[in-house]
Design a protein around this motif. Structure first.
Motif, short mmCIF file in Angstrom:
data_model
loop_
_atom_site.label_atom_id
_atom_site.label_comp_id
_atom_site.label_asym_id
_atom_site.label_seq_id
_atom_site.Cartn_x
_atom_site.Cartn_y
_atom_site.Cartn_z
N GLY A 1 34.27 87.44 45.00
CA GLY A 1 36.05 87.70 45.76
C GLY A 1 37.08 87.04 45.85
O GLY A 1 37.59 87.11 46.48
N THR A 2 36.19 86.42 44.30
CA THR A 2 37.70 85.21 44.29
C THR A 2 38.87 85.36 43.57
O THR A 2 39.13 86.39 42.74
N PRO A 3 40.08 85.29 44.66
CA PRO A 3 41.52 85.54 43.91
C PRO A 3 41.72 85.02 42.57
O PRO A 3 41.67 83.90 42.18
N LEU A 4 42.85 85.73 41.08
CA LEU A 4 42.61 85.15 40.41
C LEU A 4 43.38 86.01 39.60
O LEU A 4 43.70 87.32 40.26
N VAL A 5 44.45 85.64 38.82
CA VAL A 5 45.58 86.19 37.96
C VAL A 5 45.57 86.20 37.06
O VAL A 5 46.13 84.73 36.35
N ASN A 6 44.40 87.42 35.81
CA ASN A 6 45.04 87.03 34.41
C ASN A 6 46.32 87.47 33.69
O ASN A 6 46.80 88.61 34.71
N TRP B 1 43.60 94.99 40.62
CA TRP B 1 45.19 94.94 40.41
C TRP B 1 45.08 95.01 38.94
O TRP B 1 45.04 94.67 38.03
N LEU B 2 46.12 95.79 38.09
CA LEU B 2 46.65 95.94 36.83
C LEU B 2 47.27 96.70 36.88
O LEU B 2 48.43 97.49 36.86
N THR C 1 45.92 92.18 36.79
CA THR C 1 44.93 91.61 35.67
C THR C 1 47.17 91.89 35.19
O THR C 1 47.22 93.17 35.28
N LEU C 2 47.40 91.24 34.85
CA LEU C 2 48.95 91.81 34.32
C LEU C 2 49.44 91.11 32.95
O LEU C 2 49.12 90.50 31.93
#
Length: 519
Positions: free
Chosen positions: A90-95, A125-126, A153-154
């Motif tokens: 459940g780590t907050p992370l932005v790819n 989220w993608l 992921t963006l």
């Protein structure tokens, strides 16, 4: 302003100011834009799995996301194992994943792939950004989604990055995390005070000090057996913190811990199952006739639920913290037990322990239970190669705290290049590699699944679980990447090496020669 500048400004405005990167051609405008956004710290890694694991370790300790910068679908794929661990944590992370320019996709160039299919397996989220004008808002939306406890992921096409028309976006509202319903808390209170044998199984954010204190109060007042999930995201522990035992990894141990329970109350934890299927054995660890009561999902506000529950069933009760206690420093040749005792005797106050010691770490929980207060990060998703990268991110997130990475030899080799980043960034990471020249955990699993070779045979099967020919030289590997290193074979030498590492700035590696726990 081009899209890359808009992206970076939007990330920083939303609180993302660290990016673990392994870029390629499609991401070069992002790289160039870094010179215009000095607030963003870019940390180079030599493998995408190090970048994603570092972002996981950072998010667990900072309680806010870092970004990764990955090159197209293959780069994302290289980072997938540690993204799996981050998802389970459940780590907050932005790819940020670069893609071919929109007009180039029709050519099916060699690196063309279905990025969405790869990203979808780990992302909550993608989004595939369509143009420079959309980049800023998409970046802010990604951060907001990540802050709710997911991987966002963006996908950024190269022309959206280099084209003008971008503008920074203000932060977006963060979606609320799930809270426990009052009815679920009341039902759990009724079960816990019923007189039936109960297990209180906690996870998620409940393994921080406040959640542990509330859970300790509940257990003391009701007689419930208190357990934490096997691999917590971040476990606060040590002297002054309410203690908790973890559900065992081995099915036999977990069955023993849960035996006789009429009710299992889940607060931020998933219902217990074995990690694998075994012939003739159950995969569901819930005892026959036992009812399971979920108070709040793992990604929800578990600590808040425990505090409310404690106020119902344990008013006026105080938590009992762990007492300060350390093992005596052992002497003689290193064993799994003596190595754990050395760690417990010397672990510094405020340390962050990243644990991927696997079988060589079985003595660590007991040996460190009364050490000065510290945080413990574990392998939440079971995908190995997590320890060295997660230590990287933890050290970047908490530069004022010592990080001890307790690392098995086989899994170290998956992401050994993280040591280069430790040296490049001057990170205060002390790595202990337990070199037993074996995949000892897999030797145990070979027996557990009933696949052991018949007597007089098995040399070929055993060779697949043996990494001693040639034996790995971690001192040479570390020094070749700029990390001071030494090899130890006795408890006295390990203690001396850890003491020296604690007195000197920057990274260190200690190769601890231990026998395998499973022969």
């Amino acid at each position: 302003m081009n899209g890359a500048h808009a992206l970076l400004h939007s990330l920083v405005a939303s609180g993302v100011d660290v990016c673990f990167a392994n870029p390629g051609t499609s991401e070069m405008h992002f790289v160039a834009a870094l010179d215009g956004v000095p607030e963003m710290r870019a940390v180079l890694t030599l493998f995408e799995g190090v970048a994603t694991g570092a972002a996981d370790g950072y998010g667990r300790m900072a309680d806010r996301p870092a970004a990764t910068l990955l090159h197209l679908g293959p780069g994302l794929g290289n980072g997938l194992a540690n993204l799996h661990n981050a998802r389970r944590a459940g780590t907050p992370l932005v790819n940020v994943v670069g893609d071919h320019a929109t007009f180039h996709a029709r050519y099916d160039a060699p690196l063309q792939s279905d990025i969405a299919a790869v990203a979808g397996s780990v992302s909550g989220w993608l989004r595939h950004t369509g143009s420079a004008a959309e980049v800023g808002a998409d970046a802010a939306a990604a951060v907001a989604a990540a802050r709710a406890g997911t991987i966002a992921t963006l996908v950024l096409p190269a022309d959206a990055s280099w084209s003008d028309g971008g503008s920074p976006s203000r932060p977006h509202p963060v979606p609320a995390r799930a809270a426990a319903e009052p009815e679920a808390i009341k039902a759990a209170a009724d079960v816990l005070t019923s007189g039936d044998p109960c297990v209180l199984l906690i996870g998620g954010d409940a393994t921080r000090a406040d959640g542990l204190a509330a859970a300790n109060r509940i257990a003391a007042a009701t007689g419930a057996r208190l357990l934490a999930e096997t691999f917590p995201t971040r476990l606060e522990r040590g002297a002054g913190v309410a203690p908790v035992n973890r559900l065992g990894y081995a099915a036999e141990q977990a069955v023993h811990q849960l035996r006789g329970a009429a009710h299992i109350v889940l607060v931020g934890a998933r219902s217990p199952v074995t990690f694998f299927a075994y012939p003739g054995k159950r995969g569901d660890l819930v005892p026959d006739g036992c009812a399971v009561h979920e108070v709040v999902v793992r990604e929800g506000l578990a600590t808040d639920a425990l505090v409310d529950l404690a106020d119902l069933v344990a008013p006026g009760t105080s938590a009992t913290p762990a007492a300060a206690a350390r093992p005596d420093l052992p002497t003689g040749e290193l064993t799994v037990a003596s190595a754990a005792a050395v760690v417990g005797a010397l672990l510094p106050e405020g340390a962050i322990v990243v644990d991927e010691a696997i079988t060589s770490g079985l003595g660590l929980p007991g040996a460190t239970a009364g050490a000065p207060r510290h945080d413990w990060l574990t392998l939440t998703g079971g995908a190995i190669g997590y320890g060295l990268p997660a230590a990287t991110g933890a050290a970047v997130a908490c530069p004022d705290r010592p990080v001890w990475c307790l690392q098995a030899d086989g899994s170290a080799m998956y992401t050994i290049s993280a040591l280069w980043t430790h040296a490049r960034e001057g990170l205060d990471v002390t790595t202990v590699v337990y070199n037993n020249a074996a995949y000892a955990i897999l030797r145990g699993e070979l027996l557990a699944v009933g696949a052991s070779a018949p007597a007089g045979a098995g040399s070929r099967s055993r060779s697949l679980l043996d990494i001693g020919g040639p034996r790995l030289d971690f001192v040479a590997l570390a020094t070749g990447m700029g990390v001071p290193a030494e090899r130890v074979a006795t408890a006295e030498a390990l203690a001396a090496a850890l003491t020296r590492a604690g007195r000197e700035p920057g990274p260190h590696l200690i190769e601890a020669m231990v026998p395998p726990l499973v022969g």
